[in-house]
Scaffold this motif. Structure first.
Motif, PDB file in Angstrom:
ATOM      1  N   SER A 220       6.490  -1.582  -8.515  1.00 52.49           N
ATOM      2  CA  SER A 220       5.264  -1.455  -9.297  1.00 52.49           C
ATOM      3  C   SER A 220       4.983  -2.766 -10.007  1.00 52.49           C
ATOM      4  CB  SER A 220       5.378  -0.297 -10.303  1.00 52.49           C
ATOM      5  OG  SER A 220       6.489  -0.480 -11.163  1.00 52.49           O
ATOM      6  N   PHE A 221       3.747  -2.908 -10.443  1.00 53.91           N
ATOM      7  CA  PHE A 221       3.307  -4.137 -11.103  1.00 53.91           C
ATOM      8  C   PHE A 221       2.807  -3.824 -12.506  1.00 53.91           C
ATOM      9  CE2 PHE A 221       3.147  -4.795  -6.603  1.00 53.91           C
ATOM     10  CZ  PHE A 221       3.583  -6.089  -6.431  1.00 53.91           C
ATOM     11  N   GLY A 222       3.610  -3.096 -13.241  1.00 52.05           N
ATOM     12  CA  GLY A 222       3.250  -2.736 -14.596  1.00 52.05           C
ATOM     13  C   GLY A 222       3.667  -1.312 -14.896  1.00 52.05           C
ATOM     14  N   PRO A 223       3.465  -0.884 -16.144  1.00 56.74           N
ATOM     15  CA  PRO A 223       3.847   0.481 -16.513  1.00 56.74           C
ATOM     16  C   PRO A 223       3.017   1.522 -15.784  1.00 56.74           C
ATOM     17  CG  PRO A 223       2.605  -0.577 -18.277  1.00 56.74           C
ATOM     18  CD  PRO A 223       2.894  -1.645 -17.277  1.00 56.74           C
ATOM     19  N   LYS A 224       3.566   2.717 -15.674  1.00 57.55           N
ATOM     20  CA  LYS A 224       2.898   3.796 -14.965  1.00 57.55           C
ATOM     21  C   LYS A 224       2.021   4.602 -15.922  1.00 57.55           C
ATOM     22  CE  LYS A 224       6.472   4.254 -11.433  1.00 57.55           C
ATOM     23  NZ  LYS A 224       7.415   5.144 -10.727  1.00 57.55           N
ATOM     24  N   TYR A 225       0.910   5.093 -15.399  1.00 58.85           N
ATOM     25  CA  TYR A 225       0.009   5.948 -16.164  1.00 58.85           C
ATOM     26  C   TYR A 225      -0.146   7.278 -15.422  1.00 58.85           C
ATOM     27  CZ  TYR A 225      -3.430   4.299 -12.742  1.00 58.85           C
ATOM     28  OH  TYR A 225      -4.088   4.003 -11.578  1.00 58.85           O
ATOM     29  N   PRO A 226      -0.665   8.316 -16.070  1.00 60.58           N
ATOM     30  CA  PRO A 226      -0.802   9.618 -15.420  1.00 60.58           C
ATOM     31  C   PRO A 226      -1.645   9.532 -14.157  1.00 60.58           C
ATOM     32  CG  PRO A 226      -1.135   9.828 -17.783  1.00 60.58           C
ATOM     33  CD  PRO A 226      -1.054   8.360 -17.502  1.00 60.58           C
ATOM     34  N   GLY A 227      -1.105  10.035 -13.067  1.00 55.96           N
ATOM     35  CA  GLY A 227      -1.827  10.054 -11.802  1.00 55.96           C
ATOM     36  C   GLY A 227      -1.625   8.837 -10.934  1.00 55.96           C
ATOM     37  N   LEU A 228      -0.852   7.843 -11.400  1.00 58.95           N
ATOM     38  CA  LEU A 228      -0.630   6.644 -10.600  1.00 58.95           C
ATOM     39  C   LEU A 228       0.305   6.949  -9.432  1.00 58.95           C
ATOM     40  CD1 LEU A 228      -0.820   3.562 -10.113  1.00 58.95           C
ATOM     41  CD2 LEU A 228       1.143   3.311 -11.647  1.00 58.95           C
ATOM     42  N   HIS A 229      -0.077   6.445  -8.246  1.00 59.00           N
ATOM     43  CA  HIS A 229       0.782   6.579  -7.060  1.00 59.00           C
ATOM     44  C   HIS A 229       1.043   5.195  -6.505  1.00 59.00           C
ATOM     45  CE1 HIS A 229       2.475   7.895  -3.284  1.00 59.00           C
ATOM     46  NE2 HIS A 229       1.537   7.238  -2.613  1.00 59.00           N
ATOM     47  N   ASN A 230       2.313   4.799  -6.483  1.00 58.91           N
ATOM     48  CA  ASN A 230       2.714   3.535  -5.883  1.00 58.91           C
ATOM     49  C   ASN A 230       3.083   3.788  -4.427  1.00 58.91           C
ATOM     50  OD1 ASN A 230       2.420   1.981  -8.270  1.00 58.91           O
ATOM     51  ND2 ASN A 230       4.382   2.746  -9.006  1.00 58.91           N
ATOM     52  N   PRO A 231       2.330   3.214  -3.480  1.00 58.30           N
ATOM     53  CA  PRO A 231       2.491   3.613  -2.071  1.00 58.30           C
ATOM     54  C   PRO A 231       3.831   3.261  -1.446  1.00 58.30           C
ATOM     55  CG  PRO A 231       0.978   1.744  -2.284  1.00 58.30           C
ATOM     56  CD  PRO A 231       1.240   2.243  -3.669  1.00 58.30           C
ATOM     57  N   LEU A 232       4.592   2.336  -2.039  1.00 54.02           N
ATOM     58  CA  LEU A 232       5.871   1.957  -1.434  1.00 54.02           C
ATOM     59  C   LEU A 232       7.055   2.726  -2.001  1.00 54.02           C
ATOM     60  CD1 LEU A 232       5.564  -1.924  -0.985  1.00 54.02           C
ATOM     61  CD2 LEU A 232       5.537  -0.147   0.772  1.00 54.02           C
ATOM     62  N   ASP A 233       6.854   3.505  -3.025  1.00 51.72           N
ATOM     63  CA  ASP A 233       7.956   4.274  -3.594  1.00 51.72           C
ATOM     64  C   ASP A 233       8.479   5.285  -2.569  1.00 51.72           C
ATOM     65  OD1 ASP A 233       7.449   2.849  -5.829  1.00 51.72           O
ATOM     66  OD2 ASP A 233       6.902   4.541  -7.106  1.00 51.72           O
ATOM     67  N   GLY A 234       9.795   5.284  -2.381  1.00 51.04           N
ATOM     68  CA  GLY A 234      10.401   6.194  -1.422  1.00 51.04           C
ATOM     69  C   GLY A 234      10.390   5.703   0.017  1.00 51.04           C
ATOM     70  N   THR A 235       9.995   4.430   0.235  1.00 44.22           N
ATOM     71  CA  THR A 235       9.953   3.887   1.591  1.00 44.22           C
ATOM     72  C   THR A 235      11.365   3.593   2.099  1.00 44.22           C
ATOM     73  OG1 THR A 235       7.771   2.912   1.223  1.00 44.22           O
ATOM     74  CG2 THR A 235       9.089   2.000   3.012  1.00 44.22           C
ATOM     75  N   GLU A 236      11.647   3.969   3.337  1.00 46.20           N
ATOM     76  CA  GLU A 236      12.939   3.686   3.985  1.00 46.20           C
ATOM     77  C   GLU A 236      12.680   2.994   5.315  1.00 46.20           C
ATOM     78  OE1 GLU A 236      15.606   6.899   4.438  1.00 46.20           O
ATOM     79  OE2 GLU A 236      15.597   7.472   2.313  1.00 46.20           O
ATOM     80  N   ARG A 237      13.310   1.840   5.497  1.00 51.56           N
ATOM     81  CA  ARG A 237      13.212   1.112   6.764  1.00 51.56           C
ATOM     82  C   ARG A 237      14.635   0.782   7.221  1.00 51.56           C
ATOM     83  NH1 ARG A 237       9.256   3.253   6.265  1.00 51.56           N
ATOM     84  NH2 ARG A 237       7.109   2.446   6.178  1.00 51.56           N
ATOM     85  N   ILE A 238      15.129   1.549   8.174  1.00 47.40           N
ATOM     86  CA  ILE A 238      16.507   1.412   8.642  1.00 47.40           C
ATOM     87  C   ILE A 238      16.489   0.853  10.061  1.00 47.40           C
ATOM     88  CG2 ILE A 238      18.691   2.579   9.024  1.00 47.40           C
ATOM     89  CD1 ILE A 238      17.764   2.569   6.119  1.00 47.40           C
TER      90      ILE A 238
END
Length: 351
Positions: A220-238
């Motif tokens: 992320s590029f800063g603090p989170k606010y209600p409803g924010l979705h960071n698209p790379l969170d939970g990404t796995e590349r194996i």
């Protein structure tokens, strides 16, 4: 007296005498149904009124001279912490050296358990002279000169032995913390570029054997606010068979979130496009995970708002009044329907 009579003449709710009122079972049933409907609609209106809603506005970004916080939390299950480095560079070629930046590396075993930690204070690659995030060859030429100048000493041999042992045991590394960079386009990447080229060759026996499989827990590029979705969170590349370089092209949108309390939270949201380039035996570049970011000139302002109380009262009156009128009509129709069926039987019995 005339005034009282005039007032009575405009009464919209005339009342009949008690002995003229006729209460029925059908009317009681309709009344109960109407009360249930009105109570349900009343609760629905309350749930609609109390929660806040958001308004989105856009304007030109006028911020200057501010830093851009980059929150990272990644795991590399196939690379030990001793070989990983976090490097950053902006489009002007300047390096961000901030000793207050907090970045930690956690050693993890093959089961994902933490077995050690390391603190990094200076995460900037110092061998670059120009902005070129694929310029691995230049970096290794610099490492080559360094190796000839200082020799292949005992420390390097000890490190090679240590890293090979860690690789044999399936040791990985988790990197997390905050990078503070200038508010301009640039990139940061996690790689083995911090190694001397001879040390890297001795450890991996070629760049195509460097496994940069990774899991992004948080970016992320800063603090989170209600409803924010960071698209790379939970990404796995194996990667299982071939190695390669991952590149995430990120478009950052400056964002301000204004709470109902008038508190302003400056932050950023972003979109991302992902590319993967497989390695070959003849590639001189070394695999890495790049995050190349650029900033949008438009700022998005998200404001929390609460619905007007007068609007709530208007809707409430419309809902409750409409339900009352509808149940009243339904009661009259049911009474007339029942009366139409019962009246003939009554007349026939009196004959």
């Amino acid at each position: 007296m005339r005034v009282k009579q005039a007032l009575k003449s405009i009464d919209a709710f005339p009342r009949a005498e008690d002995h003229l009122l006729h209460k029925t079972q059908s009317g009681a049933l309709v009344s109960i149904v109407g009360l249930v409907i009105m109570a349900t609609l009343f609760l629905h209106e309350l749930r609609y009124y109390f929660p806040t809603y958001t308004l989105h506005q856009m304007s030109v970004d006028l911020k200057r001279g501010e830093s851009l916080p980059i929150h990272i939390n990644m795991t590399f299950p196939s690379l030990p912490c001793d070989v990983l480095s976090v490097d950053a560079i902006d489009m002007s070629g300047k390096h961000e050296v901030d000793l207050d930046t907090n970045i930690w590396k956690l050693r993890i075993n093959s089961y994902g358990q933490i077995i050690g930690t390391e603190y990094l204070s200076d995460l900037v690659e110092k061998g670059h002279a120009h902005h070129n995030h694929d310029d691995d060859k230049e970096h290794h030429e610099h490492s080559n000169e360094t190796a000839h100048g200082h020799g292949f000493d005992q420390d390097a041999e000890n490190m090679i032995k240590k890293v090979k042992q860690a690789l044999a045991h399936g040791e990985g590394c988790q990197v997390y913390g905050v990078l503070d960079v200038q508010r301009v386009a640039g990139n940061f990447h996690v790689s083995v570029h911090g190694l001397n080229i001879f040390v890297a060759q001795m450890i991996f026996e070629g760049s195509n054997h460097v496994n940069v499989s990774h899991m992004i827990h948080d970016l992320s590029f800063g603090p989170k606010y209600p409803g924010l979705h960071n698209p790379l969170d939970g990404t796995e590349r194996i990667l299982h068979s071939a190695s390669g370089t991952f590149k995430y092209y990120i478009k950052i949108v400056p964002t301000e979130y204004r709470y109902i309390s008038k508190e302003v939270l400056p932050t950023n949201q972003f979109s991302v496009t992902e590319y993967f380039t497989p390695m070959t035996e003849f590639d001189k570049k070394w695999p890495a995970v790049y995050f190349l970011y650029d900033l949008s000139p438009i700022t998005v302002t998200i404001k929390e708002e609460r619905r007007s109380f007068l609007h709530f009262i208007t809707r409430l009156c419309a809902v409750l009044g409409g339900t009352f009128a509808l149940t009243g009509m339904l009661d009259r129709w049911m009474f007339r329907l029942i009366e139409s069926f019962t009246s003939p039987s009554i007349r026939s019995s009196t004959r």
